[in-house]
Design a protein around this motif. Structure first.
Motif, PDB file in Angstrom:
ATOM      1  N   GLN A  90       0.920  -1.329  -0.033  1.00 17.19           N
ATOM      2  CA  GLN A  90      -0.050   0.006   0.087  1.00 17.19           C
ATOM      3  C   GLN A  90       0.800   1.131  -0.248  1.00 17.19           C
ATOM      4  OE1 GLN A  90      -3.191   0.224  -0.320  1.00 17.19           O
ATOM      5  NE2 GLN A  90      -4.739  -0.588   1.326  1.00 17.19           N
ATOM      6  N   GLY A  91       1.933   1.181   0.813  1.00 16.84           N
ATOM      7  CA  GLY A  91       2.983   2.332   0.738  1.00 16.84           C
ATOM      8  C   GLY A  91       3.355   2.793  -0.573  1.00 16.84           C
ATOM      9  N   VAL A  92       3.832   1.686  -1.270  1.00 11.98           N
ATOM     10  CA  VAL A  92       4.584   1.626  -2.545  1.00 11.98           C
ATOM     11  C   VAL A  92       3.510   2.347  -3.291  1.00 11.98           C
ATOM     12  CG1 VAL A  92       5.544   0.436  -4.588  1.00 11.98           C
ATOM     13  CG2 VAL A  92       6.315  -0.172  -2.215  1.00 11.98           C
ATOM     14  N   LEU A  93       2.328   1.813  -3.542  1.00 10.05           N
ATOM     15  CA  LEU A  93       1.464   2.379  -4.393  1.00 10.05           C
ATOM     16  C   LEU A  93       0.879   3.700  -4.135  1.00 10.05           C
ATOM     17  CD1 LEU A  93      -0.977  -0.687  -4.445  1.00 10.05           C
ATOM     18  CD2 LEU A  93       0.296   0.085  -6.440  1.00 10.05           C
ATOM     19  N   MET A  94       1.103   4.026  -2.720  1.00  3.27           N
ATOM     20  CA  MET A  94       0.762   5.426  -2.503  1.00  3.27           C
ATOM     21  C   MET A  94       1.675   6.344  -2.933  1.00  3.27           C
ATOM     22  SD  MET A  94       0.256   7.017   1.256  1.00  3.27           S
ATOM     23  CE  MET A  94      -1.495   6.056   1.389  1.00  3.27           C
ATOM     24  N   LEU A  95       2.883   5.989  -2.834  1.00  4.36           N
ATOM     25  CA  LEU A  95       3.928   6.903  -3.556  1.00  4.36           C
ATOM     26  C   LEU A  95       3.889   6.971  -4.976  1.00  4.36           C
ATOM     27  CD1 LEU A  95       6.952   5.690  -1.247  1.00  4.36           C
ATOM     28  CD2 LEU A  95       6.039   7.883  -1.035  1.00  4.36           C
ATOM     29  N   ILE A  96       3.367   5.968  -5.479  1.00  6.08           N
ATOM     30  CA  ILE A  96       3.421   6.190  -7.044  1.00  6.08           C
ATOM     31  C   ILE A  96       2.189   6.980  -7.387  1.00  6.08           C
ATOM     32  CG2 ILE A  96       2.659   4.834  -9.247  1.00  6.08           C
ATOM     33  CD1 ILE A  96       4.296   2.358  -7.951  1.00  6.08           C
ATOM     34  N   ILE A  97       1.066   6.743  -6.791  1.00  9.69           N
ATOM     35  CA  ILE A  97       0.013   7.689  -6.951  1.00  9.69           C
ATOM     36  C   ILE A  97       0.039   9.063  -6.461  1.00  9.69           C
ATOM     37  CG2 ILE A  97      -2.589   7.961  -6.665  1.00  9.69           C
ATOM     38  CD1 ILE A  97      -2.481   4.793  -6.151  1.00  9.69           C
ATOM     39  N   ALA A  98       0.858   9.317  -5.741  1.00  8.79           N
ATOM     40  CA  ALA A  98       1.192  10.625  -4.992  1.00  8.79           C
ATOM     41  C   ALA A  98       2.227  11.329  -5.882  1.00  8.79           C
ATOM     42  CB  ALA A  98       1.468  10.509  -3.429  1.00  8.79           C
ATOM     43  N   TYR A  99       2.689  10.590  -6.663  1.00 10.15           N
ATOM     44  CA  TYR A  99       3.681  11.239  -7.487  1.00 10.15           C
ATOM     45  C   TYR A  99       3.723  12.785  -8.074  1.00 10.15           C
ATOM     46  CZ  TYR A  99       7.569  11.743 -11.113  1.00 10.15           C
ATOM     47  OH  TYR A  99       8.552  12.393 -11.758  1.00 10.15           O
ATOM     48  N   PRO A 100       2.537  12.963  -8.510  1.00 12.00           N
ATOM     49  CA  PRO A 100       2.241  14.444  -9.079  1.00 12.00           C
ATOM     50  C   PRO A 100       2.315  15.490  -7.845  1.00 12.00           C
ATOM     51  CG  PRO A 100       0.646  12.903  -9.961  1.00 12.00           C
ATOM     52  CD  PRO A 100       1.423  11.997  -8.937  1.00 12.00           C
ATOM     53  N   ILE A 101       2.156  14.976  -6.605  1.00  9.37           N
ATOM     54  CA  ILE A 101       2.012  15.897  -5.496  1.00  9.37           C
ATOM     55  C   ILE A 101       3.448  16.216  -5.096  1.00  9.37           C
ATOM     56  CG2 ILE A 101       1.403  16.007  -3.166  1.00  9.37           C
ATOM     57  CD1 ILE A 101      -0.824  13.936  -3.477  1.00  9.37           C
ATOM     58  N   ILE A 102       4.343  15.304  -5.207  1.00 11.33           N
ATOM     59  CA  ILE A 102       5.769  15.288  -4.770  1.00 11.33           C
ATOM     60  C   ILE A 102       6.422  16.273  -5.827  1.00 11.33           C
ATOM     61  CG2 ILE A 102       7.789  14.219  -4.631  1.00 11.33           C
ATOM     62  CD1 ILE A 102       6.256  11.621  -3.733  1.00 11.33           C
ATOM     63  N   LEU A 103       6.156  15.832  -7.163  1.00 13.01           N
ATOM     64  CA  LEU A 103       6.556  16.664  -8.399  1.00 13.01           C
ATOM     65  C   LEU A 103       6.198  18.111  -8.149  1.00 13.01           C
ATOM     66  CD1 LEU A 103       8.007  15.590 -10.917  1.00 13.01           C
ATOM     67  CD2 LEU A 103       5.603  15.987 -12.182  1.00 13.01           C
ATOM     68  N   VAL A 104       4.962  18.587  -7.977  1.00 16.41           N
ATOM     69  CA  VAL A 104       4.581  19.810  -8.013  1.00 16.41           C
ATOM     70  C   VAL A 104       5.436  20.683  -6.876  1.00 16.41           C
ATOM     71  CG1 VAL A 104       2.279  21.392  -7.223  1.00 16.41           C
ATOM     72  CG2 VAL A 104       2.602  19.740  -9.278  1.00 16.41           C
ATOM     73  N   ASN A 105       5.301  19.812  -5.724  1.00 18.19           N
ATOM     74  CA  ASN A 105       6.108  20.759  -4.586  1.00 18.19           C
ATOM     75  C   ASN A 105       7.568  20.681  -4.771  1.00 18.19           C
ATOM     76  OD1 ASN A 105       4.399  21.298  -2.083  1.00 18.19           O
ATOM     77  ND2 ASN A 105       3.587  19.201  -2.976  1.00 18.19           N
ATOM     78  N   ALA A 106       8.273  19.775  -5.554  1.00 10.58           N
ATOM     79  CA  ALA A 106       9.752  19.906  -5.904  1.00 10.58           C
ATOM     80  C   ALA A 106       9.952  20.719  -6.853  1.00 10.58           C
ATOM     81  CB  ALA A 106      10.144  18.475  -6.665  1.00 10.58           C
ATOM     82  N   TYR A 107       9.114  21.321  -7.903  1.00 11.49           N
ATOM     83  CA  TYR A 107       9.074  22.359  -8.573  1.00 11.49           C
ATOM     84  C   TYR A 107       8.014  23.283  -8.598  1.00 11.49           C
ATOM     85  CZ  TYR A 107      12.197  18.819 -10.905  1.00 11.49           C
ATOM     86  OH  TYR A 107      13.114  17.700 -11.191  1.00 11.49           O
ATOM     87  N   PRO A 108       8.028  24.364  -7.509  1.00  7.92           N
ATOM     88  CA  PRO A 108       7.063  25.123  -7.332  1.00  7.92           C
ATOM     89  C   PRO A 108       7.178  26.278  -8.402  1.00  7.92           C
ATOM     90  CG  PRO A 108       9.156  25.422  -5.719  1.00  7.92           C
ATOM     91  CD  PRO A 108       9.138  24.182  -6.473  1.00  7.92           C
ATOM     92  N   ARG A 109       6.106  26.564  -8.916  1.00  9.35           N
ATOM     93  CA  ARG A 109       6.003  27.682 -10.121  1.00  9.35           C
ATOM     94  C   ARG A 109       4.830  28.601  -9.615  1.00  9.35           C
ATOM     95  NH1 ARG A 109       9.950  25.797 -10.963  1.00  9.35           N
ATOM     96  NH2 ARG A 109      11.127  25.010 -13.064  1.00  9.35           N
ATOM     97  N   PRO A 110       4.975  29.797  -9.516  1.00  5.51           N
ATOM     98  CA  PRO A 110       3.645  30.564  -9.092  1.00  5.51           C
ATOM     99  C   PRO A 110       2.825  30.736 -10.490  1.00  5.51           C
ATOM    100  CG  PRO A 110       5.714  31.957  -9.652  1.00  5.51           C
ATOM    101  CD  PRO A 110       6.203  30.544  -9.683  1.00  5.51           C
ATOM    102  N   GLY A 111       1.544  31.185  -9.956  1.00  9.74           N
ATOM    103  CA  GLY A 111       0.586  31.274 -10.914  1.00  9.74           C
ATOM    104  C   GLY A 111      -0.155  30.047 -11.363  1.00  9.74           C
ATOM    105  N   LEU A 112      -1.260  30.237 -11.787  1.00  8.76           N
ATOM    106  CA  LEU A 112      -1.914  29.318 -12.445  1.00  8.76           C
ATOM    107  C   LEU A 112      -2.409  29.085 -13.936  1.00  8.76           C
ATOM    108  CD1 LEU A 112      -4.690  29.005  -9.602  1.00  8.76           C
ATOM    109  CD2 LEU A 112      -2.794  27.506  -9.918  1.00  8.76           C
ATOM    110  N   THR A 113      -2.357  28.250 -14.477  1.00  8.61           N
ATOM    111  CA  THR A 113      -2.760  27.942 -16.052  1.00  8.61           C
ATOM    112  C   THR A 113      -3.804  27.550 -16.495  1.00  8.61           C
ATOM    113  OG1 THR A 113      -1.527  25.816 -16.311  1.00  8.61           O
ATOM    114  CG2 THR A 113       0.097  27.619 -16.248  1.00  8.61           C
ATOM    115  N   ALA A 114      -4.127  27.317 -17.523  1.00  8.03           N
ATOM    116  CA  ALA A 114      -5.611  26.810 -17.900  1.00  8.03           C
ATOM    117  C   ALA A 114      -5.535  25.334 -17.763  1.00  8.03           C
ATOM    118  CB  ALA A 114      -5.605  27.084 -19.590  1.00  8.03           C
ATOM    119  N   LEU A 115      -4.322  24.574 -17.903  1.00  6.71           N
ATOM    120  CA  LEU A 115      -4.328  23.249 -17.600  1.00  6.71           C
ATOM    121  C   LEU A 115      -4.676  22.983 -15.948  1.00  6.71           C
ATOM    122  CD1 LEU A 115      -1.133  21.871 -19.157  1.00  6.71           C
ATOM    123  CD2 LEU A 115      -3.442  21.104 -19.608  1.00  6.71           C
TER     124      LEU A 115
END
Length: 257
Positions: A112-137
């Motif tokens: 469950q922990g491994v799967l959680m890390l895989i699924i949570a990957y976009p959360i980690i990614l966004v925090n690793a590369y913070p970019r101000p502002g929001l886009t249409a995406l």
């Protein structure tokens, strides 16, 4: 990115190890289901506070995870509190015999922990590369997430209300969102992670976050979600009749009987 992923992995390991110990003490491995939503909240908060980059996208993603994870954890804990071990885990308890403890540790909690890390990957990614502002995406991702949250939350509520009526005991829900899909809550959960993925597309390596929605959708459709639940009803004539006219996963109008 590697450092933040490592921090998240350590937090997830400690989190599931604690619940593994509790599960062995109370002899109920199905408490791992109660840990799922709250575990993502842990990952989101650890990543946010570790980076201390409180920009719009990071805060929005954290908020969405808090809403989803908090609601899901409350729903599952309320539904399962005080009840015996879920039939799936009880069956494994019998099958695994003397290997129960190591297999529960590896195949239930650590998996469950491994799967959680895989699924949570976009959360980690966004925090690793913070970019101000929001886009249409980001706004598209938010819209997709809202659709998913609606299906999961409303689907769960409709099912709970259906079960509360004694007249429905032994019957299958076929109304509300359940008229258009046999698993609105599973569809909703997968859809929310597609929304989270879209939120991460505006940061470097955002495309690699595709592993998250693909993993959760595949799990729900082919592994632990739909197949295991429908196997339970394979000899239920009412459910089989319902299944013949109702979409399995993606919402659609029912077929004519």
């Amino acid at each position: 990115m590697v450092e933040l992923f490592t921090v998240a992995a350590i937090a997830v390991f400690i989190y599931f190890f604690i619940f593994f110990l509790v599960a062995q003490f109370i002899r109920n491995n199905s408490i791992v289901d109660m840990d799922w939503g709250a575990g993502f909240i842990l990952v989101a908060l650890v990543c946010l506070f570790s980076q201390a980059a409180y920009v719009e996208r990071n805060l929005l993603m954290t908020l969405l995870v808090l809403i989803w994870g908090g609601r899901l954890s409350y729903h599952i804990v309320r539904r399962n509190w005080g009840k015996p071990e879920d039939f799936r885990y009880a069956k494994w308890r019998e099958e695994w015999g003397r290997w129960l403890v190591p297999r529960a540790f590896l195949q239930v909690f650590m998996l469950q922990g491994v799967l959680m890390l895989i699924i949570a990957y976009p959360i980690i990614l966004v925090n690793a590369y913070p970019r101000p502002g929001l886009t249409a995406l980001d706004f598209l991702g938010l819209a997709v997430w809202i659709i998913g949250f609606y299906f999961e939350a409303v689907g769960d509520k409709q099912l709970a209300q259906f079960k509360q009526n004694p007249a429905n005991k032994g019957h299958v829900i076929k109304t509300g969102l359940w008229k258009y899909t046999r698993h609105p809550n599973y569809f909703g959960e997968a859809t929310m992670w597609w929304g989270i993925f879209l939120l991460g597309l505006s940061v470097p390596l955002g495309w690699s976050g595709l592993i998250s929605p693909l993993t959760i959708t595949g799990m729900l459709l082919f592994v632990s979600g739909v197949p295991m639940l429908e196997k339970k009803y394979k000899d239920n004539a009412e459910f089989q009749a319902y299944a013949r006219v109702t979409s399995k996963f993606f919402p659609w109008f029912p077929k004519k009987g």
